[in-house]
Design a protein around this motif. Structure first.
Motif, PDB file in Angstrom:
ATOM      1  N   ARG A  71       2.656   5.891 -10.669  1.00 24.27           N
ATOM      2  CA  ARG A  71       1.520   6.690 -11.120  1.00 24.27           C
ATOM      3  C   ARG A  71       0.894   6.143 -12.385  1.00 24.27           C
ATOM      4  NH1 ARG A  71       4.329  12.459 -11.247  1.00 24.27           N
ATOM      5  NH2 ARG A  71       5.960  11.095 -12.061  1.00 24.27           N
ATOM      6  N   THR A  72       1.721   5.572 -13.256  1.00 19.29           N
ATOM      7  CA  THR A  72       1.223   5.127 -14.564  1.00 19.29           C
ATOM      8  C   THR A  72       1.442   3.652 -14.850  1.00 19.29           C
ATOM      9  OG1 THR A  72       3.318   5.653 -15.652  1.00 19.29           O
ATOM     10  CG2 THR A  72       1.679   7.429 -15.491  1.00 19.29           C
ATOM     11  N   GLY A  73       2.349   3.000 -14.096  1.00 14.52           N
ATOM     12  CA  GLY A  73       2.683   1.621 -14.400  1.00 14.52           C
ATOM     13  C   GLY A  73       3.760   1.480 -15.454  1.00 14.52           C
ATOM     14  N   ARG A  74       4.381   2.593 -15.823  1.00 13.30           N
ATOM     15  CA  ARG A  74       5.434   2.561 -16.848  1.00 13.30           C
ATOM     16  C   ARG A  74       6.714   1.968 -16.279  1.00 13.30           C
ATOM     17  NH1 ARG A  74       9.580   6.172 -18.186  1.00 13.30           N
ATOM     18  NH2 ARG A  74       8.858   7.556 -16.506  1.00 13.30           N
ATOM     19  N   ALA A  75       7.341   1.063 -17.029  1.00 11.63           N
ATOM     20  CA  ALA A  75       8.600   0.461 -16.596  1.00 11.63           C
ATOM     21  C   ALA A  75       9.745   1.450 -16.781  1.00 11.63           C
ATOM     22  CB  ALA A  75       8.882  -0.812 -17.384  1.00 11.63           C
ATOM     23  N   LEU A  76      10.531   1.629 -15.737  1.00 13.32           N
ATOM     24  CA  LEU A  76      11.689   2.517 -15.796  1.00 13.32           C
ATOM     25  C   LEU A  76      12.921   1.782 -16.295  1.00 13.32           C
ATOM     26  CD1 LEU A  76      11.110   4.313 -12.370  1.00 13.32           C
ATOM     27  CD2 LEU A  76      10.478   5.119 -14.653  1.00 13.32           C
ATOM     28  N   TRP A  77      13.103   0.579 -15.835  1.00 10.72           N
ATOM     29  CA  TRP A  77      14.183  -0.284 -16.323  1.00 10.72           C
ATOM     30  C   TRP A  77      13.896  -1.730 -15.916  1.00 10.72           C
ATOM     31  CZ3 TRP A  77      16.024  -2.637 -12.066  1.00 10.72           C
ATOM     32  CH2 TRP A  77      16.119  -1.919 -10.863  1.00 10.72           C
TER      33      TRP A  77
ATOM     34  N   GLY B  92       8.954   5.137  -2.258  1.00  9.08           N
ATOM     35  CA  GLY B  92       8.547   6.378  -2.891  1.00  9.08           C
ATOM     36  C   GLY B  92       7.546   6.116  -3.988  1.00  9.08           C
ATOM     37  N   GLU B  93       7.855   6.563  -5.193  1.00  5.20           N
ATOM     38  CA  GLU B  93       6.972   6.367  -6.338  1.00  5.20           C
ATOM     39  C   GLU B  93       7.502   5.311  -7.303  1.00  5.20           C
ATOM     40  OE1 GLU B  93       6.160  10.104  -8.177  1.00  5.20           O
ATOM     41  OE2 GLU B  93       4.968  10.832  -6.480  1.00  5.20           O
TER      42      GLU B  93
ATOM     43  N   LEU C  22       0.840  -1.196   0.000  1.00  4.73           N
ATOM     44  CA  LEU C  22       0.000   0.000   0.000  1.00  4.73           C
ATOM     45  C   LEU C  22       0.871   1.240   0.000  1.00  4.73           C
ATOM     46  CD1 LEU C  22      -2.630  -1.083   2.644  1.00  4.73           C
ATOM     47  CD2 LEU C  22      -3.260  -0.078   0.451  1.00  4.73           C
ATOM     48  N   ASP C  23       0.417   2.301  -0.697  1.00  7.34           N
ATOM     49  CA  ASP C  23       1.122   3.571  -0.598  1.00  7.34           C
ATOM     50  C   ASP C  23       0.283   4.560   0.211  1.00  7.34           C
ATOM     51  OD1 ASP C  23      -0.822   4.693  -2.255  1.00  7.34           O
ATOM     52  OD2 ASP C  23       0.465   4.817  -4.020  1.00  7.34           O
ATOM     53  N   GLU C  24       0.825   5.745   0.441  1.00  2.00           N
ATOM     54  CA  GLU C  24       0.163   6.734   1.290  1.00  2.00           C
ATOM     55  C   GLU C  24      -1.039   7.374   0.620  1.00  2.00           C
ATOM     56  OE1 GLU C  24       3.283  10.320   0.055  1.00  2.00           O
ATOM     57  OE2 GLU C  24       3.270   9.499   2.101  1.00  2.00           O
ATOM     58  N   ASN C  25      -1.225   7.124  -0.667  1.00  2.00           N
ATOM     59  CA  ASN C  25      -2.355   7.687  -1.396  1.00  2.00           C
ATOM     60  C   ASN C  25      -3.540   6.739  -1.512  1.00  2.00           C
ATOM     61  OD1 ASN C  25      -0.951  10.169  -2.027  1.00  2.00           O
ATOM     62  ND2 ASN C  25       0.237   8.995  -3.539  1.00  2.00           N
ATOM     63  N   GLY C  26      -3.486   5.614  -0.796  1.00  2.00           N
ATOM     64  CA  GLY C  26      -4.595   4.667  -0.829  1.00  2.00           C
ATOM     65  C   GLY C  26      -4.590   3.760  -2.037  1.00  2.00           C
ATOM     66  N   ARG C  27      -3.435   3.646  -2.708  1.00  6.46           N
ATOM     67  CA  ARG C  27      -3.320   2.714  -3.829  1.00  6.46           C
ATOM     68  C   ARG C  27      -2.719   1.403  -3.347  1.00  6.46           C
ATOM     69  NH1 ARG C  27      -0.564   6.727  -8.185  1.00  6.46           N
ATOM     70  NH2 ARG C  27       0.563   7.217  -6.270  1.00  6.46           N
ATOM     71  N   LEU C  28      -3.252   0.326  -3.853  1.00  2.00           N
ATOM     72  CA  LEU C  28      -2.835  -1.021  -3.495  1.00  2.00           C
ATOM     73  C   LEU C  28      -2.210  -1.672  -4.722  1.00  2.00           C
ATOM     74  CD1 LEU C  28      -3.062  -3.330  -1.302  1.00  2.00           C
ATOM     75  CD2 LEU C  28      -5.195  -3.978  -2.449  1.00  2.00           C
ATOM     76  N   TYR C  29      -1.037  -2.294  -4.527  1.00  3.82           N
ATOM     77  CA  TYR C  29      -0.326  -2.925  -5.636  1.00  3.82           C
ATOM     78  C   TYR C  29      -0.216  -4.421  -5.373  1.00  3.82           C
ATOM     79  CZ  TYR C  29       0.979   1.948  -6.218  1.00  3.82           C
ATOM     80  OH  TYR C  29       0.949   3.318  -6.338  1.00  3.82           O
TER      81      TYR C  29
END
Length: 397
Positions: free
Chosen positions: A301-307, A284-285, A243-250
């Protein structure tokens, strides 16, 4: 018996993108890399061999994460020989030991001097850290696979039969259980450790569902199918949700990838189609995802892969034998147990800066602990059943 060592050598490994790294090499031997200075990341404070290698034992593996008591700094270690051991943080000396009949798959959870230990024999043990005395035992009757979660007077633990048990923390009495039927076909070995927030326990199950269960009654508030592709094989949602601080669950479906959901409603916010994920780490994010030989960093925020980093071993066994268990963040590095070695990954660029193979590799997630007496430490249980106390030095990535 405790042995002391000085600084073990590290191997500098420059890895870009999805290129594989030879983790099967012996990283205790220094390797020269042109124009690169090996980072000095740790000293070995002490080591304590706990499990004897059995004759003709094939590929020994320890999967249980060591647990550290925040009050006494004692370390509780559970191993494949069915042993529960308490070690001194000073030199790794054995303080007490309890034997059970079946191997342990997960480590203990410790709170207020009590270690809650999930047994492969189907028993949840509550033991006093100072003495090893049994406070209570709860007989679940099913192989317990996850480190317990302690919240609101309950101890939560999940079994290999997809049962989430809630036990009264003070008495060890059954409070409730939530169970889902195991699917037909093959499943991934493991179970989802629940995460608790605002009176709800979030957990994944082998049938491909993520469920929010009420702590007060064990009744599902919502459920969401995360495995949408066809077939009956490997539908598991075995990763521990975060969970993150914005109420999103992964959470992650082994077949279909990573999901971000609204924790209150279970509505899906985005998906990232990356199969094989079994563990998640949020900082973090950025969401770090491990499984099937890879470590991937995803922007939350978007689900985009960074690496994405290939950590699979270059052996005939092929990809998927490594990087299956949860990583830990310490001193600015993502530390990943790969079964072959412990990899220290720079999270900003996705490169392995150093790796350490103490012999037969590391499968269990290390435990980090910081104190005035011991400083910054990483406790590592190797596949040979030896616990190492790594004294962390220098700066991170």
């Amino acid at each position: 018996m405790t042995r002391r060592f000085g600084l073990l050598g590290v191997v500098v490994l420059a890895v870009i993108g999805c290129r594989a790294i030879p983790l099967s090499d012996d990283p205790t031997m220094p390797v020269r890399v042109a124009q690169v200075s090996p980072p000095r990341l740790w000293d070995v404070a002490w080591s304590s061999p706990l499990v004897k290698l059995e004759l003709l034992e094939y590929q020994p593996r320890e999967t249980a994460r060591p647990a550290v008591d925040p009050d006494t700094e004692r370390i509780i270690v559970t191993t494949r020989d069915g042993g529960i051991r308490c070690l001194s943080p000073i030199d790794g000396a054995l303080l007490w030991e309890k034997k059970t009949t079946v191997r342990f798959f997960s480590g203990a959870a410790i709170a207020q001097g009590i270690a809650y230990v999930p047994g492969g024999d189907g028993v949840l043990y509550a033991l006093r850290v100072l003495s090893g005395e049994t406070v209570w035992e709860f007989k679940a009757g099913e192989e317990l696979l996850t480190t317990p979660v302690i919240s609101e007077g309950l101890v939560l633990v999940t079994s290999s039969q997809d049962t989430l048990f809630a036990v009264d923390r003070s008495s060890g009495k059954w409070t409730w259980q939530y169970k889902r039927d195991l699917p037909q076909g093959f499943t991934v070995r493991g179970a989802s450790r629940p995460v608790v927030e605002d009176g709800l326990a979030y957990a994944g199950f082998a049938d491909g569902f993520l469920v929010a269960v009420g702590l007060d009654d064990g009744v599902a508030r919502w459920e969401r199918r995360l495995t949408l592709s066809g077939g009956q094989q490997f539908k598991d949602v075995d990763s521990a949700p975060v969970l993150d601080e914005n109420g999103r669950l992964y959470a992650a479906s082994y077949k279909d990838g990573v999901y971000a959901l609204d924790a209150k409603t279970g509505d899906i916010l985005w998906t990232s189609p990356r199969g094989g994920i079994t563990s998640l780490l949020l900082r973090g994010e950025v969401l770090f995802c491990t499984g099937d030989g890879t470590l991937t960093a995803i922007e939350t925020r978007t689900g985009r892969a960074l690496w994405a980093l290939d950590l699979s071993d270059r052996t005939p066994k092929g990809k998927g034998n490594n990087a299956g268990l949860a990583p830990v963040m310490t001193r600015g590095y993502v530390v990943v147990p790969t079964s072959t070695a412990l990899a220290f990954v720079d999270p900003s660029v996705g490169r392995v800066r150093a790796a350490w193979n103490p012999g037969r590799g590391v499968t269990a997630t290390p435990s980090r602990f910081t104190s005035a007496r011991g400083g910054n430490r990483l406790y590592v249980l190797t596949n040979l059943g030896t616990l190492y106390a790594l004294q962390l030095v220098g700066s991170g990535g």
